[in-house]
Design a protein around this motif. Structure first.
Motif, PDB file in Angstrom:
ATOM      1  N   THR A 255      -8.339   0.361  -5.728  1.00 49.23           N
ATOM      2  CA  THR A 255      -7.165   0.520  -4.864  1.00 49.23           C
ATOM      3  C   THR A 255      -6.824  -0.781  -4.144  1.00 49.23           C
ATOM      4  OG1 THR A 255      -7.541   2.894  -4.515  1.00 49.23           O
ATOM      5  CG2 THR A 255      -6.265   1.734  -2.839  1.00 49.23           C
TER       6      THR A 255
ATOM      7  N   GLY B  33      -6.569   4.474   2.827  1.00 55.51           N
ATOM      8  CA  GLY B  33      -5.639   4.538   3.946  1.00 55.51           C
ATOM      9  C   GLY B  33      -6.216   5.125   5.214  1.00 55.51           C
TER      10      GLY B  33
ATOM     11  N   SER C  33     -10.014   6.320  -3.565  1.00 54.84           N
ATOM     12  CA  SER C  33      -8.630   6.702  -3.817  1.00 54.84           C
ATOM     13  C   SER C  33      -7.693   6.005  -2.833  1.00 54.84           C
ATOM     14  CB  SER C  33      -8.471   8.216  -3.678  1.00 54.84           C
ATOM     15  OG  SER C  33      -8.649   8.609  -2.322  1.00 54.84           O
ATOM     16  N   VAL C  34      -6.400   6.083  -3.106  1.00 55.25           N
ATOM     17  CA  VAL C  34      -5.401   5.494  -2.213  1.00 55.25           C
ATOM     18  C   VAL C  34      -5.483   6.154  -0.840  1.00 55.25           C
ATOM     19  CG1 VAL C  34      -2.926   5.179  -1.812  1.00 55.25           C
ATOM     20  CG2 VAL C  34      -3.862   4.898  -4.118  1.00 55.25           C
ATOM     21  N   GLU C  35      -5.642   7.479  -0.831  1.00 56.50           N
ATOM     22  CA  GLU C  35      -5.719   8.200   0.450  1.00 56.50           C
ATOM     23  C   GLU C  35      -6.953   7.786   1.244  1.00 56.50           C
ATOM     24  OE1 GLU C  35      -5.183   9.538  -2.461  1.00 56.50           O
ATOM     25  OE2 GLU C  35      -3.256  10.622  -2.355  1.00 56.50           O
ATOM     26  N   GLU C  36      -8.088   7.648   0.563  1.00 57.44           N
ATOM     27  CA  GLU C  36      -9.325   7.260   1.250  1.00 57.44           C
ATOM     28  C   GLU C  36      -9.226   5.844   1.810  1.00 57.44           C
ATOM     29  OE1 GLU C  36     -12.611   9.888  -1.264  1.00 57.44           O
ATOM     30  OE2 GLU C  36     -11.969   7.930  -2.005  1.00 57.44           O
TER      31      GLU C  36
ATOM     32  N   PRO D 205       1.394   4.633  -6.038  1.00 57.41           N
ATOM     33  CA  PRO D 205       1.412   6.055  -6.393  1.00 57.41           C
ATOM     34  C   PRO D 205       0.088   6.709  -6.032  1.00 57.41           C
ATOM     35  CG  PRO D 205       1.139   4.709  -8.348  1.00 57.41           C
ATOM     36  CD  PRO D 205       1.412   3.761  -7.222  1.00 57.41           C
ATOM     37  N   ARG D 206       0.154   7.947  -5.584  1.00 51.71           N
ATOM     38  CA  ARG D 206      -1.053   8.696  -5.258  1.00 51.71           C
ATOM     39  C   ARG D 206      -1.568   9.451  -6.484  1.00 51.71           C
ATOM     40  NH1 ARG D 206       0.733   5.480  -1.330  1.00 51.71           N
ATOM     41  NH2 ARG D 206      -0.028   6.061   0.742  1.00 51.71           N
ATOM     42  N   LYS D 207      -2.787   9.949  -6.363  1.00 50.04           N
ATOM     43  CA  LYS D 207      -3.405  10.804  -7.372  1.00 50.04           C
ATOM     44  C   LYS D 207      -3.438  10.143  -8.751  1.00 50.04           C
ATOM     45  CE  LYS D 207      -2.252  15.052  -4.914  1.00 50.04           C
ATOM     46  NZ  LYS D 207      -1.590  16.384  -4.966  1.00 50.04           N
ATOM     47  N   LYS D 208      -3.728   8.859  -8.787  1.00 54.38           N
ATOM     48  CA  LYS D 208      -3.912   8.148 -10.040  1.00 54.38           C
ATOM     49  C   LYS D 208      -5.405   7.980 -10.313  1.00 54.38           C
ATOM     50  CE  LYS D 208       0.354   7.292 -11.325  1.00 54.38           C
ATOM     51  NZ  LYS D 208       0.908   7.674 -12.651  1.00 54.38           N
TER      52      LYS D 208
ATOM     53  N   TYR E 114       0.836  -1.198   0.000  1.00 55.60           N
ATOM     54  CA  TYR E 114       0.000   0.000   0.000  1.00 55.60           C
ATOM     55  C   TYR E 114       0.876   1.255   0.000  1.00 55.60           C
ATOM     56  CZ  TYR E 114      -2.758   3.867   1.770  1.00 55.60           C
ATOM     57  OH  TYR E 114      -3.321   5.114   1.926  1.00 55.60           O
TER      58      TYR E 114
END
Length: 225
Positions: free
Chosen positions: A108, A64, A59-62, A48-51, A44
């Motif tokens: 994700t 996480g 999203s990756v941030e969500e 990469p972020r913002k893809k 994780y």
């Protein structure tokens, strides 16, 4: 604790790679067990972020924001074989010389599992590749291939050069043969079954689902995919 486990995982992958190189006919088991929470946490962190987002819109941030709970649930679903990858979202990317290139955007969560599987497969199979195979290998790329071609045609006698490409390879590769090739080195049925589920996950194209498997694996060991 997490740092130590990450080191343990890296050590295991190095060991797998060494065994693969020293014993070309050895068949590996217990690979699915490597996909534990600590390992997937590392996977994780490397995303990469913002893809572009998959069909789940997460999203990756969500993902996480509740990482520990999400990974715990993911591992439990993989252990019980109730985890099934989602269909990838089709996206067309314009090419510089015209036309488009089709990409499949996974969710994700699926990206995390894919990264884990990819690292394991790389450890197993990369030692078997010839040194001048540059495609999709770590620390190798187009510039390395071009440098090798330059050396070959400059320093050696060359009568001909073949430039070939397989059109839409990943859309047309026979899944039955692909799985059987994997089984030459992998005897872990659960790990193989997980790969099959990714192959059969399908494609979501503007709200319409399309199957991605050209042929279902027919090997008896994979009947319960």
């Amino acid at each position: 604790m997490a740092h130590r486990t990450q080191s343990d995982t890296a050590t295991k992958l190095i060991q797998l790679s060494k065994v693969s190189k020293d014993s070309p006919k050895y068949k590996f088991g217990s690979l699915a067990s490597l996909l534990n929470e600590e390992y997937l946490r590392t996977c994780y962190a490397e995303l990469p972020r913002k893809k572009a987002l998959g069909i789940d819109g997460v999203s990756v941030e969500e993902y996480g924001e509740s990482l520990e709970a999400n990974l715990s649930g993911l591992v439990e679903r993989m252990k019980s074989m109730s985890y099934r990858p989602q269909a990838v979202r089709k996206k067309e990317i314009p090419k510089e010389r015209g036309g488009t290139r089709t990409l499949g955007i996974p969710s994700t969560e699926d990206k995390i599992v894919q990264k884990g599987i990819s690292s394991i497969l790389t450890a197993l199979f990369d030692p078997s590749f010839i040194e001048t195979s540059y495609g999709f290998r770590e620390k190798m790329g187009c510039h390395d291939a071009l440098k090798q071609v330059h050396q070959e045609i400059t320093l050696k006698r060359v009568n001909y050069i073949i430039d070939a490409d397989i059109k839409s390879f990943f859309d047309n590769v026979n899944h039955d043969w692909l799985v059987q090739f994997l089984e030459h080195r992998i005897k872990d049925k659960k790990f193989i079954r997980l790969i099959i589920r990714f192959l059969k996950a399908g494609i979501m194209d503007e709200g319409s689902f399309r199957a991605s498997d050209k042929e279902r694996p027919k090997a008896a060991s994979l009947a319960q995919s």
